[in-house]
Scaffold this active site. Structure first.
Site, PDB file in Angstrom:
ATOM      1  N   TYR A 136      -2.431   9.868  11.320  1.00  0.00           N
ATOM      2  CA  TYR A 136      -3.148  10.609  12.357  1.00  0.00           C
ATOM      3  C   TYR A 136      -4.558  10.947  11.917  1.00  0.00           C
ATOM      4  O   TYR A 136      -5.461  11.071  12.748  1.00  0.00           O
ATOM      5  CB  TYR A 136      -2.357  11.862  12.757  1.00  0.00           C
ATOM      6  N   SER A 191     -12.375  12.974  -3.275  1.00  0.00           N
ATOM      7  CA  SER A 191     -13.493  12.762  -2.369  1.00  0.00           C
ATOM      8  C   SER A 191     -13.135  13.184  -0.944  1.00  0.00           C
ATOM      9  O   SER A 191     -13.888  13.898  -0.283  1.00  0.00           O
ATOM     10  CB  SER A 191     -13.905  11.293  -2.404  1.00  0.00           C
ATOM     11  N   ARG A 251       8.112  -8.469   6.777  1.00  0.00           N
ATOM     12  CA  ARG A 251       6.712  -8.351   6.380  1.00  0.00           C
ATOM     13  C   ARG A 251       6.563  -8.608   4.885  1.00  0.00           C
ATOM     14  O   ARG A 251       7.535  -8.651   4.142  1.00  0.00           O
ATOM     15  CB  ARG A 251       6.176  -6.977   6.759  1.00  0.00           C
ATOM     16  N   GLU A 300      -1.394  11.129   7.437  1.00  0.00           N
ATOM     17  CA  GLU A 300      -2.501  10.226   7.094  1.00  0.00           C
ATOM     18  C   GLU A 300      -2.786   9.265   8.246  1.00  0.00           C
ATOM     19  O   GLU A 300      -3.934   8.977   8.575  1.00  0.00           O
ATOM     20  CB  GLU A 300      -2.143   9.449   5.823  1.00  0.00           C
ATOM     21  N   HIS A 358      10.916   8.790  10.123  1.00  0.00           N
ATOM     22  CA  HIS A 358      11.080   7.578  10.923  1.00  0.00           C
ATOM     23  C   HIS A 358      10.590   6.329  10.188  1.00  0.00           C
ATOM     24  O   HIS A 358      10.804   5.228  10.643  1.00  0.00           O
ATOM     25  CB  HIS A 358      10.437   7.721  12.309  1.00  0.00           C
ATOM     26  N   HIS A 359       9.941   6.535   9.035  1.00  0.00           N
ATOM     27  CA  HIS A 359       9.603   5.375   8.202  1.00  0.00           C
ATOM     28  C   HIS A 359      10.773   4.979   7.316  1.00  0.00           C
ATOM     29  O   HIS A 359      10.691   4.004   6.577  1.00  0.00           O
ATOM     30  CB  HIS A 359       8.400   5.705   7.315  1.00  0.00           C
ATOM     31  N   TRP A 382       0.835  -1.215   0.000  1.00  0.00           N
ATOM     32  CA  TRP A 382       0.000   0.000   0.000  1.00  0.00           C
ATOM     33  C   TRP A 382       0.860   1.252   0.000  1.00  0.00           C
ATOM     34  O   TRP A 382       0.389   2.347  -0.274  1.00  0.00           O
ATOM     35  CB  TRP A 382      -0.974   0.005   1.175  1.00  0.00           C
ATOM     36  N   SER A 416     -13.391  10.196  23.680  1.00  0.00           N
ATOM     37  CA  SER A 416     -13.561  11.270  24.658  1.00  0.00           C
ATOM     38  C   SER A 416     -15.026  11.600  24.909  1.00  0.00           C
ATOM     39  O   SER A 416     -15.361  12.254  25.884  1.00  0.00           O
ATOM     40  CB  SER A 416     -12.842  12.545  24.190  1.00  0.00           C
ATOM     41  N   HIS A 427       2.539  10.043   6.978  1.00  0.00           N
ATOM     42  CA  HIS A 427       2.471  10.086   8.433  1.00  0.00           C
ATOM     43  C   HIS A 427       1.272  10.871   8.947  1.00  0.00           C
ATOM     44  O   HIS A 427       0.524  10.370   9.773  1.00  0.00           O
ATOM     45  CB  HIS A 427       3.774  10.520   9.097  1.00  0.00           C
ATOM     46  N   THR A 464       0.448  12.460  23.174  1.00  0.00           N
ATOM     47  CA  THR A 464      -0.352  11.236  23.123  1.00  0.00           C
ATOM     48  C   THR A 464      -0.535  10.682  24.526  1.00  0.00           C
ATOM     49  O   THR A 464      -1.635  10.251  24.905  1.00  0.00           O
ATOM     50  CB  THR A 464       0.329  10.189  22.227  1.00  0.00           C
ATOM     51  N   LYS A 466      -3.216  12.434  26.470  1.00  0.00           N
ATOM     52  CA  LYS A 466      -4.579  11.984  26.184  1.00  0.00           C
ATOM     53  C   LYS A 466      -4.919  10.737  26.996  1.00  0.00           C
ATOM     54  O   LYS A 466      -5.991  10.631  27.590  1.00  0.00           O
ATOM     55  CB  LYS A 466      -4.721  11.676  24.696  1.00  0.00           C
TER      56      LYS A 466
END
Lengths: 197, 371, 545, 57
Positions: free
Chosen positions: C272, C184, C465, C270, C317-318, C156, C283, C268, C343, C346
């Site tokens: 999020y 879209s 992978r 994306e 970092h990818h 992907w 929440s 990246h 993060t 949260k």
């Protein structure tokens, strides 16, 4: 809700949409701008071993004799090109600041003329910025006649600011065909032949 | 499945002691280099930090879920803000992160130290094999998957090193700094040996580097780690790490072999000889795309059996094998095969599977063409 | 994900609307298929988005099960490696672009106007258009599987040059379908921004908005910022393939690594985009069933903003193993580690909301609680992946697969399921069947861990992978993963059953279906929500407690 | 001005008091916050980059 409120809302929506569209266009343009920006960034920082292809002035009388650096040369062939690329020596040892010249031989082993291009890469990437070339064939498109053999020199030096942990610098040249130009060339040849007949 | 249960039981008894880390096959290998050990330690450090944070956070959470159940008549308190608490739980993670960043940075700097290598090996990824060149030593060879296709299909029992075995392993000396240069002939691959903690992408047209100094002799196995097409799972890496003297002897032997092979170029070869040699070359180099019986898998990989263009035009055939076809998966074999192998494989493909052209291509002919 | 036909407006509603002096009286809507093709109603469009994404979730799930079936045992048994690669690629593309993103957009369509007291989305016709682009886009994408040479087989992430020079002929159609899906998303994002900024009920200020609205607002900004970059990068691919340019082709002086920089600059944020709305949903649900106000509302908003900003700084970092210079590695490592801070804020806030609450475990709450735990586990492995030297070992292994599936399946997808259970009473007027939903929950939560937890081990032990066949030492882990995957897949049929039953009947739900702490504006309209709501804007009153 | 910077800095950590944000949101124009956010965001990039380059030597 009154008619006025509704109009205020609609105006707000229109404003928001236009701003969003402007941001969209901006980001799309930004994505395309990243291509040349990345190129510049790479040349400046040496990411990916992209080297500056413009001829640079060599600096003389400034040799650092306290250390020796090995410079290796590797030549490779991309697929689809009937050429051979040789280098007269696989490696040289020199001082930072010292100028050296190495000859590369390009030979076209086919029975037709072709265009090709040598793509350079340097590692480690901390060294990339410190390789100065005064004459080089990097990225230049070259035409060789059938069976032709050409020698081209690479005149270069490593500048004195080369980081001390770099003891070996490797230069790789990969030869790739320039498809479009070669095709045009061969189509042209056929046309000419047709004209004569 | 039973072995899993046994291992699971074994694993559980070890939980709580740091020994769990050593249970083989469940965790990152410690490896056989100083750097792989450092990386392993970083991994375990961050792992335990996560465990501790997890125990605290989930502890509070599950305590609350249990203690303040509505069904047990819990009444909700009414607070929804406490800046002091929020600052504390922002500051503590920040400090932990800084604490992690320092050793991670130190290790990264060591990985990026290219100095004073004693041996340079150029590693080239190709769909779907590795090629190793010992720079300045005149030794180079291809390393192909050795597991028979019958094992993959399940017609044969699978061996211990199923999919992790090659015809020619990379041989390296221990205790010497070996510098790897990586590049690719086609798409991006990634060369990875877990025991060395070395994983590096090979990018076509570009060169990247990494290095290793192996502490213990042994056989180390790895795989291509970046999706590179159909046979991505079938291009393993095997490294024999040997004592230094043994390595020098091996290198000398390989150089001798190469010299002998070069002698063979000038003599006249018989069709049978070339066919036999060619079948071997075809099996390890060509069959993964063009298939063992030459039927190919169109449209990406054309059939060779009964390929009219190939049979009609010998020069074109030679040209394709030697130079490859740009923009396709067909690479240039100009440097990756020697003239004998090139002549043999061309002869083989022109005479196998009922192609029966009777053409014999001599190594000397190819050698001359490559001059 | 609710196949729910919104009820026709009641007589009272229609008259009320007419009396309110609106120019447009509600004509009888067209019947049959035309009604759905032409609808501009946010509830109907929301429903269509949700049904579409549910169908795509099952299609993507079937692809995943093909993958897991082949990986059940070592050796090639069921499919060939070429088809396997198409399955992994399609699974990823469908799940990201056709299941998770449209599901969130569907929830946004349904709930944002209700939560801010607006009668509809700001641009209703555009809304219809942006939905109908999706079936076109993904119909086209799925059709590539039947084209000569097969569908996309390059993952992907479609790294060049595997996706350009070496790609199957159908790649041009793949690019086209991504373009349509991208348009879209962009139109959807513009619509959401315009709605949130301009259509709020009088008296509702930005900081009064429910967190679902806030997180979607920020998500929309992310979409507007990065979807054009995706469009740019796939256009470059298209030109490389069809017009002989060399953006990513080393032979022509281009750089394959540039593709990765551009892709992850989109990719990246994306990631999020697929998780921020989930934060908003959780929440809303946790306070409702802890009977206590959300702890640190303001911090939640600010943390979401911080995560969004930081998401643009961490794409490298990818790419820790492509050979970036040391300084770049360090920059991306530090920036990535920083993301752990907001993060963490949260997660601490949710846990503190639970602390000293009065907690009950209705179906939405079960999924929300599982979200908090399992998403946090995904966050932990993310923190481990941020450590660049260790990433030399983790990169492109099943450890990464485990990480992002923890973030996306019990993360994003659990939050969507929680949202559906939470809002079903509002959509249908009935509570979902509790017993069945509990079965759905427990089966899902067990099987999701059975599927993805062993992947941590196989990855650490050295399994790369995207491989169709593997060495024997990974066999046990893979067998467990495959069993878990099939369990998870079939458990989702229960989800469909609960939804269908809920549409057809069940315990009647009042307007405020989940008590006084689920007190956003949507709970002030009747259950089921009439087709037209808030035609007269409500006057927003700040909650008392 | 300092108040705005302080608010944005807190936002980067994801922490804010209710009263403070109420105060912030009373101020009317969000423009000051957005500009400050962007500037401080760029500053963060710059600081990280400088630190990374300095550490890398």
């Amino acid at each position: 809700m009154s008619q006025d409120d509704n109009e205020v809302r609609q105006a707000g929506v229109r404003r928001t949409v236009w701003r969003s569209v402007a941001a969209l266009v901006g980001m799309f343009a930004f994505a395309w701008a990243l291509v040349p920006l990345y190129d510049v960034f790479c040349r400046v920082t040496g990411i990916n071993g992209q080297v500056d292809t413009t001829a640079q002035a060599l600096v003389h009388d400034d040799v650092d004799e306290s250390r020796m650096v090995t410079v290796q040369f590797i030549t490779r062939n991309g697929s689809g090109l009937p050429w051979r690329l040789d280098v007269e020596t696989r490696q040289v040892r020199l001082h930072p600041g010292q100028t050296s010249e190495v000859n590369f031989t390009f030979s076209n082993q086919s029975r037709s003329e072709n265009w090709a291009r040598a793509v350079p890469s340097v590692t480690p990437n901390t060294a990339t910025r410190h390789v100065r070339k005064s004459s080089c064939f990097c990225f230049e498109e070259q035409l060789l006649q059938a069976g032709e053999r050409v020698e081209m020199p690479l005149v270069f030096q490593l500048d004195r600011d080369l980081p001390p942990e770099v003891t070996t610098v490797t230069l790789v040249y990969t030869l790739y065909p320039v498809e479009g130009k070669t095709q045009k060339l061969q189509a042209g040849v056929k046309l000419d032949e047709g004209g004569e007949a | 499945m039973r072995t899993l249960l046994v291992r699971l039981a074994g694993g559980l008894t070890l939980v709580g002691s740091s020994q769990v880390a050593l249970a083989s096959g469940w965790n990152m290998p410690v490896g056989v280099t100083d750097l792989s050990r450092e990386i392993y330690n970083l991994h375990m450090a961050i792992f335990w930090i996560c465990v501790v944070i997890g125990v605290i956070v989930f502890g509070v959470m599950f305590y609350s879920l249990f203690r303040y159940r509505h069904s047990k008549g819990a009444k909700a308190a009414n607070f929804h803000e406490n800046t002091t608490v929020e600052i504390i739980w922002t500051a503590i993670p920040l400090l932990i992160l800084v604490g992690m960043a320092i050793p991670a940075t130190a290790t990264l700097k060591k990985i990026y130290d290219p100095s004073d290598a004693e041996l340079d090996v150029l590693v080239t990824g190709q769909q779907w094999r590795w090629r190793y060149e010992y720079l300045g030593e005149d030794v180079a060879f291809n390393s192909n998957l050795a597991t028979p296709r019958a094992q993959i299909r399940g017609d044969e029992e699978r061996g211990e090193h199923y999919l992790l075995e090659v015809d020619e392993p990379l041989v390296l000396p221990i205790n010497r700094k070996v510098r790897f240069l990586f590049t690719s002939d086609d798409v991006i691959h990634a060369w990875w040996v877990p025991d060395f903690a070395v994983k590096q992408d090979t990018v076509p047209g570009f060169i990247t580097e990494n290095w290793v100094r192996i502490n213990e002799p042994g056989i180390y196995r790895g795989q291509c780690a970046e999706l590179c097409g159909v046979d991505h799972a079938f291009m393993p890496i095997v490294v024999h790490a040997v004592e230094e003297e043994e390595f020098d002897a091996w290198l000398a032997e390989r150089q001798e072999m190469a010299a002998e092979e070069a002698m063979g170029i000038d003599r006249e070869w018989e069709l049978d000889e070339l066919m036999e040699r060619g079948e071997g070359v075809y099996g390890s180099i060509c069959a993964s795309c063009h298939q063992v019986e030459g039927e190919g898998s169109p449209p990406a990989f054309p059939a060779l059996a009964g390929n009219e263009q190939m049979l009609a035009d010998l020069e074109w055939h030679k040209d394709v094998i030697i130079n490859g076809v740009s923009g396709t998966a067909m690479p240039s074999f100009r440097t990756t095969l020697n003239p004998v192998e090139l002549a043999a494989v061309i002869t083989y493909t022109r005479n196998a599977w009922g192609n029966d052209s009777g053409d014999v291509v001599q190594p000397a002919e190819i050698a001359e063409r490559l001059e | 994900m609710a196949p729910k036909v919104p009820p026709q407006p009641t007589l009272e509603q229609s008259t009320a609307a007419a009396e309110a002096g609106h120019g447009h009286a509600h004509e009888a809507p067209p019947k049959g298929i035309m009604r759905w093709l032409l609808t501009t109603n946010h509830k109907e469009i929301g429903t269509m988005y949700l049904i579409f994404s549910l169908i795509m979730f099952f299609i993507g799930g079937i692809f995943a099960l093909v993958v897991r079936l082949e990986l059940f045992q070592p050796g090639m048994q069921f499919v060939n490696p070429e088809f396997f690669n198409q399955m992994t690629t399609m699974h990823g593309l469908i799940m990201v672009f056709a299941a998770v993103m449209p599901a969130f957009t569907g929830l946004a369509n349904w709930m944002i106007p209700l939560q801010i007291g607006a009668p509809d989305m700001a641009l209703p016709r555009l809304n219809n258009f942006s939905f109908w682009l999706l079936p076109v886009a993904f119909g086209l994408l799925l059709s590539t599987l039947f084209m000569p040479g097969g569908g996309p087989n390059f993952g992907w992430t479609f790294y060049a040059p595997l996706s350009t020079t070496y790609a199957p002929p159908s790649t041009t159609f793949f690019i086209l379908s991504l373009h349509i899906a991208g348009i879209s998303s962009i139109l959807g994002a513009i619509n959401i921004i315009a709605t949130i900024l301009n259509m709020r009920a009088p008296g509702m200020r930005m900081m009064d908005m429910p967190l679902f609205v806030w997180t979607w607002l920020i998500t929309s900004f992310l979409l507007i910022a990065v979807m054009p970059v995706l469009a740019g990068v796939i256009t470059m691919m298209l030109m490389d393939i069809n017009f002989g340019t060399s953006f990513f082709n080393a032979a022509g002086g281009g750089d394959p690594v540039l593709f990765q920089h551009l892709f992850w600059f989109f990719g990246h944020p994306e990631v999020y985009i697929m998780i921020l709305p989930a934060f908003g949903i959780v929440s809303a649900i946790i306070p409702a069933f802890a009977r206590k106000r959300l702890f640190g509302y303001a911090s939640m908003v600010y943390a979401t903003g911080a995560i969004a900003v930081l998401s643009f700084l961490v794409w490298g970092h990818h790419m820790f193993v492509v050979g970036m210079p040391l300084a770049a590695q360090l920059f991306f490592m530090y920036a990535t580690m920083l993301i752990a801070v907001p993060t963490g804020v949260k997660i601490f806030n949710w846990v503190t909301t639970l602390f000293r609450g009065s907690i009950s475990f209705e179906p939405p709450m079960l999924f929300a609680l599982a979200f908090v735990v399992l998403f946090t586990i995904g966050g932990f492995s993310g923190l481990m992946l941020a450590i660049a030297p260790a990433d030399f070992q983790y990169h492109d292994t099943y450890f990464v697969v485990a990480h992002f599936h923890y973030v996306l399946v019990p993360g994003a997808i659990f939050s969507i399921i929680a949202a559906v259970y939470f809002w079903l009473p509002k959509w249908t007027g009935h509570y979902p069947n509790v017993r069945l939903a509990q079965w759905h929950f427990w089966l899902s939560v067990i099987s999701v861990n059975l599927t993805f937890f062993p992947m941590h081990f196989s990855g650490l032990a050295g399994m790369p992978r995207r491989i169709p066949d593997y060495a024997l030492q990974f066999a046990d882990f893979n067998m467990v993963s495959s069993i878990g995957a099939f369990m998870f897949g079939f458990s989702q049929l229960l989800f469909v059953a609960v939804i269908v039953m809920c549409v057809r009947g069940g315990q009647k739900a009042p307007a405020a279906a989940w008590g006084e702490f689920a007190d956003d504006l949507e709970w002030s309209v009747p259950s089921p929500a009439p087709l037209h709501t808030f035609e007269t804007p409500p006057t927003f009153k700040r909650p008392a407690h | 001005m300092w108040g705005v910077i302080k608010s944005v800095l807190w936002a980067f950590l994801g922490v804010q008091r209710d009263e403070q944000r109420r105060e912030d949101f009373e101020k009317g124009s969000p423009l000051a916050f957005i500009i400050t956010g962007v500037v401080l965001g760029l500053l963060l990039v710059a600081i990280l980059a400088v630190v990374a380059v300095w550490v890398a030597g």
